[in-house]
Scaffold this motif. Sequence first.
Motif, PDB file in Angstrom:
ATOM      1  N   GLU A 695      32.134 -15.484  73.333  1.00  0.00           N
ATOM      2  CA  GLU A 695      33.516 -15.137  72.992  1.00  0.00           C
ATOM      3  C   GLU A 695      34.441 -15.263  74.195  1.00  0.00           C
ATOM      4  O   GLU A 695      35.629 -15.579  74.041  1.00  0.00           O
ATOM      5  CB  GLU A 695      33.566 -13.708  72.448  1.00  0.00           C
ATOM      6  CG  GLU A 695      32.850 -13.559  71.097  1.00  0.00           C
ATOM      7  CD  GLU A 695      32.943 -12.131  70.577  1.00  0.00           C
ATOM      8  OE1 GLU A 695      33.549 -11.302  71.264  1.00  0.00           O
ATOM      9  OE2 GLU A 695      32.414 -11.885  69.494  1.00  0.00           O
ATOM     10  N   ARG A 729      27.819 -15.309  63.794  1.00  0.00           N
ATOM     11  CA  ARG A 729      29.180 -15.063  64.287  1.00  0.00           C
ATOM     12  C   ARG A 729      30.185 -15.929  63.544  1.00  0.00           C
ATOM     13  O   ARG A 729      31.312 -15.494  63.266  1.00  0.00           O
ATOM     14  CB  ARG A 729      29.229 -15.324  65.788  1.00  0.00           C
ATOM     15  CG  ARG A 729      28.477 -14.269  66.591  1.00  0.00           C
ATOM     16  CD  ARG A 729      28.288 -14.689  68.021  1.00  0.00           C
ATOM     17  NE  ARG A 729      29.566 -14.806  68.725  1.00  0.00           N
ATOM     18  CZ  ARG A 729      29.693 -15.283  69.973  1.00  0.00           C
ATOM     19  NH1 ARG A 729      28.594 -15.702  70.610  1.00  0.00           N
ATOM     20  NH2 ARG A 729      30.874 -15.355  70.546  1.00  0.00           N
ATOM     21  N   TYR A 736      36.485 -16.506  65.502  1.00  0.00           N
ATOM     22  CA  TYR A 736      35.484 -17.320  66.224  1.00  0.00           C
ATOM     23  C   TYR A 736      35.254 -18.631  65.496  1.00  0.00           C
ATOM     24  O   TYR A 736      35.206 -19.701  66.111  1.00  0.00           O
ATOM     25  CB  TYR A 736      34.189 -16.533  66.348  1.00  0.00           C
ATOM     26  CG  TYR A 736      33.083 -17.266  67.089  1.00  0.00           C
ATOM     27  CD1 TYR A 736      33.111 -17.349  68.466  1.00  0.00           C
ATOM     28  CD2 TYR A 736      32.047 -17.890  66.407  1.00  0.00           C
ATOM     29  CE1 TYR A 736      32.115 -18.011  69.147  1.00  0.00           C
ATOM     30  CE2 TYR A 736      31.046 -18.550  67.077  1.00  0.00           C
ATOM     31  CZ  TYR A 736      31.075 -18.618  68.459  1.00  0.00           C
ATOM     32  OH  TYR A 736      30.085 -19.294  69.129  1.00  0.00           O
TER      33      TYR A 736
END
Length: 862
Positions: A695, A729, A736
Motif C-alpha cells: 500500500e 486486497r 487498491y
Amino acid sequence: MNLAQLHYTSAPPGPDGSGFRFTAVSPGVPASLLREAEQLIGYEPPRDAPPRPSADQLGSFPQALSLNVLSDGSRLLARSVYTGADYSGRWGNFHAHAVHLPQPADAERPAGGQLPITSWGSPQWAADSPPAGAPVPVLASVPAPGPLDLGRLAAFVTARGQWLAGFFADVRRLAEDPAAPQLVLVEEDSEAVAWWIMLACSVLPHRRGQWLTFTTYTRRPQLARQRIIGVVPEDGLGLAGQEHRYRVYDPARASAPAAVPDPWAQTAALIWRAQRQELFADVRRLPGARSGSAGAAGSSGAAAAPGTAGPYEAGPLAALALAAGVGLDSAARAAAADWAAAHRGALDDARLAALARALARPAPDRGPEEAAASGRLLTALAGWAPPAVSEPLVELALAAAVRSGGAAVPAGLLGEAARRRLAAELGPELRSALTDPAREPDDRTGLLRIAAELGVDTADLLPEVARRLAHALITGPERTYGEAMGAALTELPGLRRLVLDRLDGLAAGDPAAGARLFARTPLRLTGDEALPHLRMCALAPATAAGDRVKALTRLVEHSGASLEEDPLVLRTAMRLVWDGEPPGADEAWLALSALGDRAHREAGTWELLARAAVSAPAGDRSAQELAPELLRRFPTELPAELRSSLLLLELARNLRVRRTEPGWVRLALELGAAGPTATAREHAYAEAAARLLAEDRPGSEVRALIESNDAELLAAYRRAAREPRVADRLRLDPAYAAECFATWSSQPQAGALWQETRTDLLDGVLRPVVRGLPPGELAELEEALARLGGRWAEDFRGWQRPGAFGRLRGRFGGSGRRGARGAPATPPYRGGSGGPIAPGADPADPAGPAGPAGRAEDGRHP
C-alpha cells in the motif's frame, strides 16, 4: 600252512593220459582249479627261437613268471620255462611249476609275506616234475627270493630312469582304476621285465603289490589278462596306436616321454634313481600314507577295491626323500612341506631338521606354491619344534620377503649368529626394497619389522616409507590396512608416530577420507597423541546425526587444539559436519555466533558461511539476517560475486523491514547485474516485488520497474501479484484495485516486456477478481477510479466489456491517442514520489484540467 603246488609238462602215458598234463599235484586240489590253471600256465617259445636249442641256448629262453587272480578270488603264482625235447624226443616242451595262494578269510586284509614278484630266480622253482609224483619241497608261502644283483638293478634303473615317472604314474592308474590300460613292457630279457615289475610293486602299498597281476613273458599279449605284460620286441610291434588298451614301454625304440604332472610318480622315480628305495618301506609306517586294500576281481586280475588316494599322496614320500637328501622338484617340495605341517609329529627331530634344510636350499624353480607351503610348515613348527629345526625355514622366509615380497615371519626364531649373518646378507637388499615404488604397503611394513628384528638401521628411510604408507591408507583404507599393517604400527612406535603425523596432515586436506579411514579399518588413536584433525575424523561417524552445529563444537573440542594455535581445525570440523557443502543459513548464523569471526577468518571458513547465505532459497529470512553480519565482519575478504550477492540479501532484508532509501529498484538491478548468485537475486527481486505491491509503494520505484525492461524483475513482480494476499486486497480494497488498474493500464510504450506484464496482470489477476465482485462493490471500485481523475473510470467500464481491451490497447498505444494539447494520452511519471498524471493533464500543471482530483495520492500506485 602248506600251499598247494602244481606241475605241468609233456609226460609219457600214465593214469591221467599222455602229452601235456599235470604230472604232480598236491592232494585236495579241485579239478576246477586245475582246469582254470591249465589255461594260464602255457608257454610258447619266441618266434626266432632255434628249433633244436642246445643246453646253453635253453638258458637264454624267456622265463614266464606270472601272477593271476582266479575266478574264486584266489591267486596262482606260476613259473613256466622252455625245456626243449619231451619224453619222446620231440621239441616244444615246457615245464610249469605253480603255487596256489588261497584267498584269505578277510579279503580286505590279504596275507602278509613276500611280494609274489620277489620269487623271480627263486631256487624253489622246479625245472621238471618231481620223480615221486608229489610236489617238493613243501612251501608255506611264496617261494623264497632268488639272488638279486643290486649292481645290475642299479644299472637298469639308470638306463630306464627317463621312463620311470611315466611308468609309476601308469602303475598308479592300474591300482586305482580297473579300466586302466594294461602295461606292456618290451624287453629282450625277461629278467628286465621282472625288474620293471619289482619297481612297480615296490612303490605300491604292500597289499596292493601282492595283488598286482603280471607275466614276465607271453607270445600273445592281446590274449593276456594280467595288468602288466612282458613281451620280446617282435611281439610288441602290433600294439602301437592302441592307447585305450595298452601303455607300451619300449625303451629300445621309443624316445623318453614328456614329464608327467604327478608329484607322487615323479618323487618315486627320483627315489629309485637315487638308490634310496628303502624309503618306500619307511613311508608305509608314516601317518597319512594309508595302505590301500585290494581284492580279487575275477579272472581279469583287476583290483576290485582300489581304496583311497592316500597311498599316492606325494607329501609323505617327498618328505622322507628330501630328508634323505634326494633332490625333488618344486611341486614335490611343496607337497612335502604341506604334509609335514599337517603331521609334524610323524618325523623325528633329525628328519624334520633335514627336511627344513632341504626346503631352504637355493632352488631356481621355487614357485609361490612352494614358498607358501614352506611358510605353513614354519607356522606349524614355530614354538613346537626346537629352534634349530625351524631356523632354515625362517631364513628362507625372511629372504623371500625381502627379495620378492610376502608375509614377514618373526625373526626372533633365529639364533643370534644367524640373525647377524642375515642382517649382513640381507641389509642392503632390505633397504633397497623399502624404497622400491613397486612394493605394496604390506611388503613395506613387513620389511620394517624384519629390519627391526635383524637390527638393520632404517631410520633415515622411515619418513619416506611413512609418507607412502599414509597416502596408501588415506586413498584405500580397506585394501591397505591389513594384519601386517596393524602389527607394524603396534610394534614400531617410530613408524606409527610418523604415519599418524602424515595422516593428520592428509586428513586436514581431505577430512572425508580421514573419516573413512576410521570407519573402515580398526585403526584407533591413543589418548596422548596430539593429532587434532585425525581425532575429529575418528569421532565424525558418532556425530553424523542430530544437531550439526552442536556436532561442530563437539568436534572442535575433541580435537584438543586451540583455534588460535591451529585455525585449520575449524575448517576440518566444518568439512566433516557438512561434507564440503555449505551449511544451512540458520546453521551458518549459529556457527558464526558460537565461534566468532576471527576463527572463521583464520580458518578460511567465512566463505562457507557466505555461500550458505547466498545459496539459501528465496524467502529464507536467516540468509537475509546473516548477510549484513557477513558484510560487516568480513569487509575485505569477500570477492565481488559474493559481495554483490550478500548486498542483494541485505537489500531484501531492508525492503522487508522498510529500511530503504529511495532508488532501491535501480539498486537491485545494479547488484543483480554484478554477477551474484541466482538465489540472491531471487531474494531481492521477490522482496522488491512485494514492496512494489504494498500500500505504501513509492511511485518512483514503480516507474523504475516499468522502465527497467528487466525480464527477471518483471517476472518476480508477476509472481508476487499472483499471490493470494494480493487477490484478497484487490477484492476487499476498492482503492487498491483502482490503483492497480491505473498502473497496469499505463505506460504501454515502456517496452514489450512491460506490455506483456501489464496485459498478463490485467487479464490474469485483476479480471477474475472484478468478475467476481457483486454490483455494490463494483460500484465502489468505479468510484475509486473516478477519484483518481481523468478517464480511468470510463476506461475501466470499457475494459470490462468483452473484447473491449483490444480496442483500449490501441487507444493506449504510444502512436495512438493524443491529449488535447498534443501530450501523450497516458501521462509520464514524475520524478521523486510523484504518481501517474491523470489523463488529459498538463505535465507542467500538476492539477491539470481535472483539478486536484486528477492526481493520485503520492505512494498509492503498486
